[in-house]
Design a protein around this motif. Structure first.
Motif, short mmCIF file in Angstrom:
data_model
loop_
_atom_site.label_atom_id
_atom_site.label_comp_id
_atom_site.label_asym_id
_atom_site.label_seq_id
_atom_site.Cartn_x
_atom_site.Cartn_y
_atom_site.Cartn_z
N ASP A 84 0.82 -1.24 0.03
CA ASP A 84 -0.03 0.01 0.01
C ASP A 84 0.79 1.28 -0.09
N TYR A 85 1.40 1.74 -1.13
CA TYR A 85 2.16 2.94 -1.36
C TYR A 85 1.41 4.08 -1.02
N GLU A 86 0.11 4.00 -0.93
CA GLU A 86 -0.60 5.47 -0.59
C GLU A 86 -0.55 5.85 0.77
N THR A 87 -0.11 4.99 1.64
CA THR A 87 -0.05 5.32 3.10
C THR A 87 1.19 5.11 3.67
N CYS A 88 2.25 5.06 2.91
CA CYS A 88 3.65 4.88 3.13
C CYS A 88 4.47 6.02 3.28
N PRO A 89 5.11 6.66 4.23
CA PRO A 89 5.78 7.89 4.01
C PRO A 89 7.38 7.52 3.61
N PHE A 90 7.59 6.18 3.61
CA PHE A 90 8.94 5.77 3.18
C PHE A 90 9.15 5.76 1.60
N HIS A 91 8.19 4.90 1.34
CA HIS A 91 8.30 4.25 -0.04
C HIS A 91 7.07 4.76 -1.12
N GLY A 92 6.33 5.48 -0.37
CA GLY A 92 5.01 6.14 -1.05
C GLY A 92 4.85 7.57 -1.24
N SER A 93 3.60 7.98 -1.20
CA SER A 93 3.30 9.36 -1.70
C SER A 93 2.70 10.02 -0.26
N LEU A 94 3.02 9.52 0.70
CA LEU A 94 2.19 10.22 2.03
C LEU A 94 3.22 11.09 2.38
N SER A 95 2.96 12.13 2.64
CA SER A 95 3.87 13.12 3.16
C SER A 95 3.57 13.57 4.58
N VAL A 96 4.45 13.93 5.45
CA VAL A 96 4.49 14.15 6.72
C VAL A 96 4.95 15.45 7.03
N ARG A 97 4.21 16.32 8.01
CA ARG A 97 4.28 17.67 8.28
C ARG A 97 3.86 17.81 9.63
N GLY A 98 4.07 18.99 10.30
CA GLY A 98 3.69 19.29 11.65
C GLY A 98 4.50 18.73 12.73
N GLN A 99 3.70 18.38 13.70
CA GLN A 99 4.30 17.68 15.04
C GLN A 99 5.09 16.36 14.89
N VAL A 100 6.13 16.09 15.46
CA VAL A 100 6.32 14.66 15.45
C VAL A 100 6.65 14.68 17.27
N ILE A 101 6.14 13.36 17.66
CA ILE A 101 5.76 12.98 19.08
C ILE A 101 6.45 11.74 19.19
N GLU A 102 7.11 11.60 20.44
CA GLU A 102 7.35 10.34 21.07
C GLU A 102 6.59 9.66 22.27
N GLY A 103 6.24 8.64 21.92
CA GLY A 103 5.23 7.93 22.93
C GLY A 103 5.70 6.23 22.94
N ARG A 104 4.61 5.57 23.87
CA ARG A 104 4.66 4.15 24.12
C ARG A 104 3.40 3.69 23.50
N VAL A 105 3.32 2.80 22.73
CA VAL A 105 2.35 1.81 22.22
C VAL A 105 1.69 1.04 23.36
N VAL A 106 0.39 1.34 23.55
CA VAL A 106 -0.34 0.62 24.54
C VAL A 106 -1.34 -0.26 23.90
N SER A 107 -1.70 -0.12 22.68
CA SER A 107 -2.69 -0.94 22.09
C SER A 107 -2.45 -1.28 20.53
N THR A 108 -2.41 -2.61 20.31
CA THR A 108 -2.05 -3.08 19.11
C THR A 108 -3.32 -3.90 18.60
N GLU A 109 -4.44 -3.57 18.91
CA GLU A 109 -5.72 -4.48 18.76
C GLU A 109 -6.41 -4.25 17.16
N MET A 110 -6.03 -3.13 16.68
CA MET A 110 -6.61 -2.94 15.31
C MET A 110 -5.47 -3.46 14.19
#
Length: 116
Positions: A20-46
């Motif tokens: 799915d290249y549409e939702t990949c910032p590294f190999h696709g066309s999704l651009s990142v902008r704004g805030q960069v946040i560090e945190g901890r993963v608390v749920s991986t259910e989805m």
């Protein structure tokens, strides 16, 4: 540094025709902008989504003290960064809205924290 952030570039996807290249910032066309946040993963259910929790302090002027607060942010996980587990420290970046609640994407796995 292909996406404009100081993060490591993950390897190419194993199945390029199914990726799915549409939702990949590294190999696709999704651009990142704004805030960069560090945190901890608390749920991986989805599927391809994690809930990242960050804790921060807010000053309460009335009592001249600091108060801890938490925020939980849903973030998209590109297929090249899967699998993530609960307790991993991650770095997420803001992007265009990907769904009703997701406007962030995981760009780096800082460390494997394991289960808490």
């Amino acid at each position: 540094m292909a996406i404009g952030l100081d993060v490591a570039q993950p390897p190419e996807p194993e199945n390029p025709e199914d990726y799915d290249y549409e939702t990949c910032p590294f190999h696709g066309s999704l651009s990142v902008r704004g805030q960069v946040i560090e945190g901890r993963v608390v749920s991986t259910e989805m599927q391809r989504t994690v809930i990242v929790e960050r804790e921060y302090e807010v000053k309460v002027p009335k009592y001249d003290r600091q108060m801890k607060r938490r925020s939980r942010i849903p973030a998209h996980v590109p297929e090249v960064l899967e699998p993530l587990s609960t307790g991993d420290d991650v770095k997420i970046a803001e992007t265009r809205p990907l769904s009703k609640t997701k406007s962030h994407v995981v760009v780096e796995v800082a460390s494997d924290g394991g289960e808490d």
